[in-house]
Motif scaffolding. Structure first.
Motif, short mmCIF file in Angstrom:
data_model
loop_
_atom_site.label_atom_id
_atom_site.label_comp_id
_atom_site.label_asym_id
_atom_site.label_seq_id
_atom_site.Cartn_x
_atom_site.Cartn_y
_atom_site.Cartn_z
N VAL A 363 2.46 94.79 78.20
CA VAL A 363 2.32 95.23 79.60
C VAL A 363 2.67 96.70 79.73
O VAL A 363 1.99 97.46 80.44
CB VAL A 363 3.22 94.36 80.51
CG1 VAL A 363 3.24 94.93 81.92
CG2 VAL A 363 2.72 92.92 80.53
N LYS A 364 3.72 97.14 79.06
CA LYS A 364 4.12 98.55 79.12
C LYS A 364 3.06 99.45 78.52
O LYS A 364 2.81 100.55 79.02
CB LYS A 364 5.45 98.74 78.40
CG LYS A 364 6.01 100.15 78.49
CD LYS A 364 7.36 100.25 77.80
CE LYS A 364 7.92 101.67 77.91
NZ LYS A 364 9.24 101.79 77.23
N GLY A 367 -0.70 98.11 80.67
CA GLY A 367 -0.71 98.01 82.13
C GLY A 367 -0.51 96.61 82.65
O GLY A 367 0.24 96.40 83.60
N SER A 368 -1.18 95.62 82.08
CA SER A 368 -1.03 94.23 82.52
C SER A 368 -1.54 93.30 81.43
O SER A 368 -2.32 93.72 80.55
CB SER A 368 -1.78 93.97 83.83
OG SER A 368 -3.18 93.99 83.61
N LEU A 369 -1.13 92.05 81.51
CA LEU A 369 -1.56 91.07 80.53
C LEU A 369 -3.05 90.76 80.67
O LEU A 369 -3.74 90.48 79.68
CB LEU A 369 -0.73 89.79 80.67
CG LEU A 369 -0.60 88.90 79.42
CD1 LEU A 369 -0.07 89.70 78.24
CD2 LEU A 369 0.30 87.72 79.71
N ARG A 370 -3.56 90.85 81.88
CA ARG A 370 -5.00 90.60 82.09
C ARG A 370 -5.84 91.66 81.39
O ARG A 370 -6.91 91.37 80.83
CB ARG A 370 -5.31 90.57 83.58
CG ARG A 370 -4.70 89.39 84.31
CD ARG A 370 -5.07 89.42 85.77
NE ARG A 370 -6.48 89.15 85.95
CZ ARG A 370 -7.17 89.45 87.05
NH1 ARG A 370 -6.55 90.08 88.05
NH2 ARG A 370 -8.44 89.16 87.16
N LYS A 371 -5.39 92.92 81.42
CA LYS A 371 -6.12 93.98 80.73
C LYS A 371 -6.09 93.77 79.22
O LYS A 371 -7.07 94.04 78.53
CB LYS A 371 -5.52 95.34 81.09
CG LYS A 371 -5.74 95.75 82.54
CD LYS A 371 -5.15 97.12 82.82
CE LYS A 371 -5.38 97.53 84.26
NZ LYS A 371 -4.79 98.88 84.56
N CYS A 384 -7.02 83.61 88.40
CA CYS A 384 -6.28 84.82 88.80
C CYS A 384 -6.92 85.50 90.01
O CYS A 384 -6.65 86.68 90.27
CB CYS A 384 -6.20 85.79 87.63
SG CYS A 384 -5.29 85.16 86.20
N ILE A 387 -4.70 87.31 92.53
CA ILE A 387 -4.21 88.66 92.23
C ILE A 387 -5.18 89.70 92.79
O ILE A 387 -4.78 90.70 93.40
CB ILE A 387 -4.02 88.85 90.72
CG1 ILE A 387 -3.00 87.85 90.17
CG2 ILE A 387 -3.61 90.28 90.39
CD1 ILE A 387 -2.82 87.92 88.68
N ASP A 388 -6.49 89.45 92.61
CA ASP A 388 -7.50 90.40 93.07
C ASP A 388 -7.59 90.45 94.58
O ASP A 388 -7.95 91.48 95.15
CB ASP A 388 -8.87 90.04 92.47
CG ASP A 388 -8.86 90.05 90.95
OD1 ASP A 388 -8.14 90.91 90.39
OD2 ASP A 388 -9.53 89.22 90.34
#
Length: 538
Positions: A363-364, A367-371, A384, A387-388
């Protein structure tokens, strides 16, 4: 401040020329006599009397820093009213330029003043020697004043930071709460103890100091056990936290232990008697930065040690060897191999896998786990969409709150306050109504009843208005009014057959009518009556 200086919104005012009406903005960051709220209000009132202006609004920021607009509800509300065309005044009276703000970017200060000017409202500084009339002289002087206000904060920040470093070099504590097993003790100028400072307490005298001391023997034994488990038994941070939670051992936060709590304990040199300050800094509300080691303020053997130094050194060596910085392609490659082996990815799968960086590292870095999932071409089965669409439904809640508030304020029987950030409406100063979005879960079987789920913050009391969404979670299906006291837990799940004491309405207009019916001033009940689920729900 005298009540005569404040006329609340909704008060019936005599009709008069808008050009003779003004609002006052007052701000004080600390309890400083020169800039006290009373002194500012008195000076502004005198100025208004000289100019034949009537003060009809007061925007107040008490105990608020002027470095930025964030955290200043008074100025935020002023700008919002001006932009929305709701200002029933033609002047904004401010004590001086520094009360408008000590923005580090002087263009930001000018921007908010320009917003007022663009909407036909003049900002006047009552205690300044120039008239803010847009002339060349006033523009030059005003800009110099803004720079001086910003520079004052910068100079004060340097002085405060230097003083804090000096205090830390003498072995005293500078900062807030400590980790588990440590205490803050307040001492006077003669180093005599004045008692322990609990969480949230601060020293009140400048001559007093705070020093660190060890906590109880039981807490010290737990800290030693944590280091023993990590170094000798080779247990991970998360496993140590699990063992403490299973044993029912409470920490200083009265919350379950986490791996982050254990990691902070293992890294803290306070347990071997050392004090370190200025490892990180945040100047004037800017981004937190890590300072180089030569800027750290260190103090050796200033506290009674809890952990043996050799054991502490071994723990630091183990943690240093565990950290390995991998390039982006290597991190993604290891995740692809894990996906190929497990056929799926999740938080727990990644955390339990050996040789794979933690979820926090991904994540760091990305940016995110989805990315990260998208980069390794993994499509999660988890929906998800929430989230959007979270921002969209947040705006919908805000619009609903606004319409309900406007409808109630148009009725003379209600006194309404609103907290848009929390989507909360307070009626007659007593009952609060929170607006929430309830998403409909996917049916596991065709014959299953519709099921909704909503997140309920713990501090909610009064009543909840749930906007129930349709099967696709794209439109609002209906509204439910629920007593918050009958709802337990952070997440509330309900179906039509499970609703008790709830009232269902079809439209927003029906919701407003129902709220007025429940909370009309002078009503005997003053609250929704418990209704039959069979009659009220479908």
């Amino acid at each position: 401040m005298a009540n005569s200086l404040v006329i609340r919104k909704g008060t019936s005012l005599a009709k008069r020329d808008k050009a003779l009406r003004a609002a006052q903005y007052v701000r004080m960051s600390t309890d400083y006599q020169r800039y006290s709220i009373q002194n500012q209000a008195a000076a502004i009132a005198a100025f208004a009397s000289q100019k034949n202006l009537t003060i009809v609004r007061t925007y107040l920021d008490e105990g608020r820093s002027g470095l930025r607009i964030k955290g200043r509800p008074g100025l935020i509300e002023l700008i919002k009213d001006v932009r929305a065309g709701q200002a029933d005044f033609d002047h904004v009276l401010v004590y001086d330029v520094s009360r408008w703000g000590r923005f580090q970017d002087v263009d930001e200060s000018a921007h908010y003043e320009f917003v007022c000017k663009q909407n036909g409202i003049k900002v006047t500084y009552c205690a300044e020697q120039f008239d803010n009339d847009g002339s060349l002289l006033s523009s030059i002087v005003k800009n110099i004043k803004r720079v001086m206000a910003a520079e004052y904060s910068r100079e004060l920040s340097v002085k405060v930071h230097t003083g804090q470093c000096r205090v830390a070099s003498l072995g005293f504590r500078v900062g807030g709460p400590l980790t588990f097993g440590l205490r803050r003790e307040l001492i006077d100028e003669n180093r005599h103890s004045k008692g322990e400072l609990t969480r949230g307490q601060r020293k009140s005298l400048q001559t007093d100091r705070v020093r660190i001391r060890a906590g109880s023997d039981e807490e010290g034994a737990i800290v030693k056990w944590i280091f023993h488990q990590f170094v000798v038994e080779c247990q991970s941070d998360i496993e140590i936290a699990r063992q403490l939670n299973r044993a029912g051992i409470a920490n200083d936060n009265r919350r379950p232990w986490t791996d982050n709590m254990i990691h902070r304990i293992l890294k803290n040199e306070n347990y071997v008697g050392n004090i370190i300050y200025n490892r990180t800094s945040r100047r004037l509300g800017q981004k937190l930065v890590k300072n180089p080691r030569h800027q750290w303020v260190r103090g050796e053997a200033l506290i009674d040690p809890i952990v043996d130094r050799s054991l502490f050194a071994q723990a630091q060596k183990i943690m240093a060897e565990r950290y390995l910085s991998l390039p982006d392609d290597q991190m993604l490659l290891r995740l692809r191999l894990l996906l190929h082996r497990k056929r799926k990815l999740s938080f727990r799968v990644i955390e339990d896998a050996a040789g794979v960086p933690s979820v926090a590292s991904y994540v760091k870095r990305f940016g995110s786990l989805r990315k990260v999932y998208a980069l390794v071409r993994y499509v999660s089965r988890r929906d998800c969409d929430w989230i959007d669409t979270r921002g969209f439904w947040s705006e919908v809640l805000t619009r609903h709150v606004t319409e309900v508030v406007e409808a109630l304020r148009s009725d003379k029987g209600f006194r309404v306050d609103v907290d848009e950030k929390r989507s909360c409406v307070t009626i007659n100063g007593e009952t609060r109504i929170f607006f929430l979005t309830a998403r409909q879960a996917a049916k596991r079987r065709l014959n299953h009843l519709p099921y909704w789920r909503v997140y309920r913050r713990r501090e909610m009391s009064g009543f909840l208005v749930a906007l129930r969404l349709d099967e696709r979670n794209k439109e609002i299906e209906d509204y439910l009014i629920l007593p918050a006291s009958r709802m337990r837990g952070a997440y509330i799940g309900f179906s039509n057959a499970m609703i008790h004491g709830a009232t269902r309405v079809e439209t927003l207009d029906d919701l407003i009518v129902q709220i007025k019916k429940y909370f009309r001033k002078g009503s005997k009940s003053g609250a929704p009556k418990r209704s039959s689920a069979r009659r009220r729900t479908r």
